[in-house]
Every structure is written in structure tokens, then in C-alpha cells.
Design a protein around this motif. Sequence first.
Motif, PDB file in Angstrom:
ATOM      1  N   GLU A  13      58.045 -48.909 -20.717  1.00 57.79           N
ATOM      2  CA  GLU A  13      58.057 -47.526 -19.611  1.00 57.79           C
ATOM      3  C   GLU A  13      57.044 -46.540 -20.237  1.00 57.79           C
ATOM      4  O   GLU A  13      57.078 -46.496 -21.560  1.00 57.79           O
ATOM      5  CB  GLU A  13      59.447 -46.977 -19.410  1.00 57.79           C
ATOM      6  CG  GLU A  13      60.240 -48.320 -18.618  1.00 57.79           C
ATOM      7  CD  GLU A  13      59.975 -48.243 -17.166  1.00 57.79           C
ATOM      8  OE1 GLU A  13      59.345 -47.156 -16.677  1.00 57.79           O
ATOM      9  OE2 GLU A  13      59.874 -49.279 -16.745  1.00 57.79           O
ATOM     10  N   PRO A  14      56.502 -45.811 -19.523  1.00 54.14           N
ATOM     11  CA  PRO A  14      55.590 -44.792 -20.012  1.00 54.14           C
ATOM     12  C   PRO A  14      56.539 -43.790 -20.882  1.00 54.14           C
ATOM     13  O   PRO A  14      57.580 -43.096 -20.687  1.00 54.14           O
ATOM     14  CB  PRO A  14      54.753 -44.033 -18.778  1.00 54.14           C
ATOM     15  CG  PRO A  14      55.272 -44.774 -17.669  1.00 54.14           C
ATOM     16  CD  PRO A  14      56.462 -45.772 -18.057  1.00 54.14           C
ATOM     17  N   LEU A  15      55.948 -43.272 -22.120  1.00 51.86           N
ATOM     18  CA  LEU A  15      56.423 -42.242 -22.829  1.00 51.86           C
ATOM     19  C   LEU A  15      56.537 -40.965 -22.220  1.00 51.86           C
ATOM     20  O   LEU A  15      55.237 -40.691 -21.366  1.00 51.86           O
ATOM     21  CB  LEU A  15      55.515 -42.218 -24.175  1.00 51.86           C
ATOM     22  CG  LEU A  15      55.950 -41.096 -25.167  1.00 51.86           C
ATOM     23  CD1 LEU A  15      57.280 -41.738 -25.794  1.00 51.86           C
ATOM     24  CD2 LEU A  15      54.890 -40.927 -26.388  1.00 51.86           C
ATOM     25  N   GLY A  16      57.440 -40.286 -22.247  1.00 50.97           N
ATOM     26  CA  GLY A  16      57.340 -38.994 -21.358  1.00 50.97           C
ATOM     27  C   GLY A  16      58.332 -37.896 -21.610  1.00 50.97           C
ATOM     28  O   GLY A  16      58.891 -38.053 -22.863  1.00 50.97           O
ATOM     29  N   PRO A  17      58.671 -36.929 -21.076  1.00 51.18           N
ATOM     30  CA  PRO A  17      59.447 -35.858 -21.334  1.00 51.18           C
ATOM     31  C   PRO A  17      60.712 -36.311 -21.723  1.00 51.18           C
ATOM     32  O   PRO A  17      61.501 -35.743 -22.560  1.00 51.18           O
ATOM     33  CB  PRO A  17      59.460 -34.989 -20.105  1.00 51.18           C
ATOM     34  CG  PRO A  17      58.184 -35.122 -19.523  1.00 51.18           C
ATOM     35  CD  PRO A  17      57.860 -36.558 -19.803  1.00 51.18           C
ATOM     36  N   ALA A  18      61.398 -37.267 -21.058  1.00 51.96           N
ATOM     37  CA  ALA A  18      62.732 -37.675 -21.261  1.00 51.96           C
ATOM     38  C   ALA A  18      62.774 -38.238 -22.624  1.00 51.96           C
ATOM     39  O   ALA A  18      63.869 -38.415 -22.974  1.00 51.96           O
ATOM     40  CB  ALA A  18      63.044 -38.747 -20.354  1.00 51.96           C
ATOM     41  N   ASP A  19      61.736 -38.558 -23.374  1.00 47.21           N
ATOM     42  CA  ASP A  19      61.776 -38.863 -24.945  1.00 47.21           C
ATOM     43  C   ASP A  19      61.504 -37.853 -25.855  1.00 47.21           C
ATOM     44  O   ASP A  19      61.778 -37.947 -27.051  1.00 47.21           O
ATOM     45  CB  ASP A  19      60.588 -40.004 -25.003  1.00 47.21           C
ATOM     46  CG  ASP A  19      60.975 -41.171 -24.281  1.00 47.21           C
ATOM     47  OD1 ASP A  19      61.677 -41.639 -24.271  1.00 47.21           O
ATOM     48  OD2 ASP A  19      59.711 -41.398 -23.619  1.00 47.21           O
TER      49      ASP A  19
END
Length: 172
Positions: A51-57
Motif C-alpha cells: 500500500e502507498p506510504l502516507g500520513p497514516a504511517d
Amino acid sequence: MKIVAVFHPRERLRKCTLWPLVERGVVSVCGYRDVAGYDWSGCVLLAPGGEPLGPADAGRTIVIVDSTWRYSTKVANLIHAPRRSLCGFVTAYPRTSKLFRDPPGGLASAEAVFAARLVMGERDDSCLDTYRWKEDFLRINARLIAEVAAGTRRDCGNGATPESGPGAGTAG
């Protein structure tokens, strides 16, 4: 942002694009023999197809496997953390293998550190200062870098589906 690298024992550190960042303290190291006992909770593994790396990470430790492609899957399978990809960045690293076909996706480790920091809102071009193909990487990915920096890239962690093409991960 905390970034941890796992080096395969056969990785030649003199050729490693990540080692200068380890020496600067930008990246820390988890020894290959320590992988089984490492606490992977709170981590995400950069790997093609995730899944794309993003703000949830945000706040999670980013794990990078630094290895030849031949061994990268073996090392990655030892790491029990969710996999994340990097928005379709394209490597400038001139990969060649005389033994098997290199996968179409993936980034040199220095490229992956730069891209991960950019996606997480911490652009740091100095991550590429000692990288031989810095200018090529920045040129090849100029539009994507500008879109991610401006927050207009739809497939960088906001839940949209990544476009087809090269994945993102690390090796090299």
C-alpha cells in the motif's frame, strides 16, 4: 522520522548507497542476525507492491532492506511489518544482473530514503548528496517530486489506487 536498514550479510558496503546515511545518523541499522528478535510493531517495510506510504504511517519506523535483488525477498520475508510502496518513483540506479532478470520496480536505498522522507513531508535533498546518480534521479522523477511536495499527488498515501508502472522499494 526513524529509518532502520537491514543489510544482507553479502551486501558490499563499499557499493552501498545507504551507508553514507548510516554514517550521518540519518539511518540506523538492524543486523541481519538480529532480525528474528527485533520488535517490528510500529514499523512499516518499504517494498514494491505494498500500500502507498502516507500520513497514516506518521510516527512509524520505516524499514529498508538493503540487499541485492537476489536476496531482498528472503530478508523482507523475515520482517513482520506491513509493506508500503513509494508512489511510483523510478530508480536512476543502473541495475544489471548476469544471473537473472532484475525486477521492474524498486529503488536504490538512498533513493528510497529520499522518497520516503518526501512523502512523509520531510524533504531532504542531502540524503542524495553522496549518491552518484542524484541528478538523474531528481530529473527522472522531477514531476512526481513536485506533485508530492505540493500535496497534489493522488496516489501517495491518501487511499487512492497507485498507478500502474514501476513499484517502489529498495535494493542497492
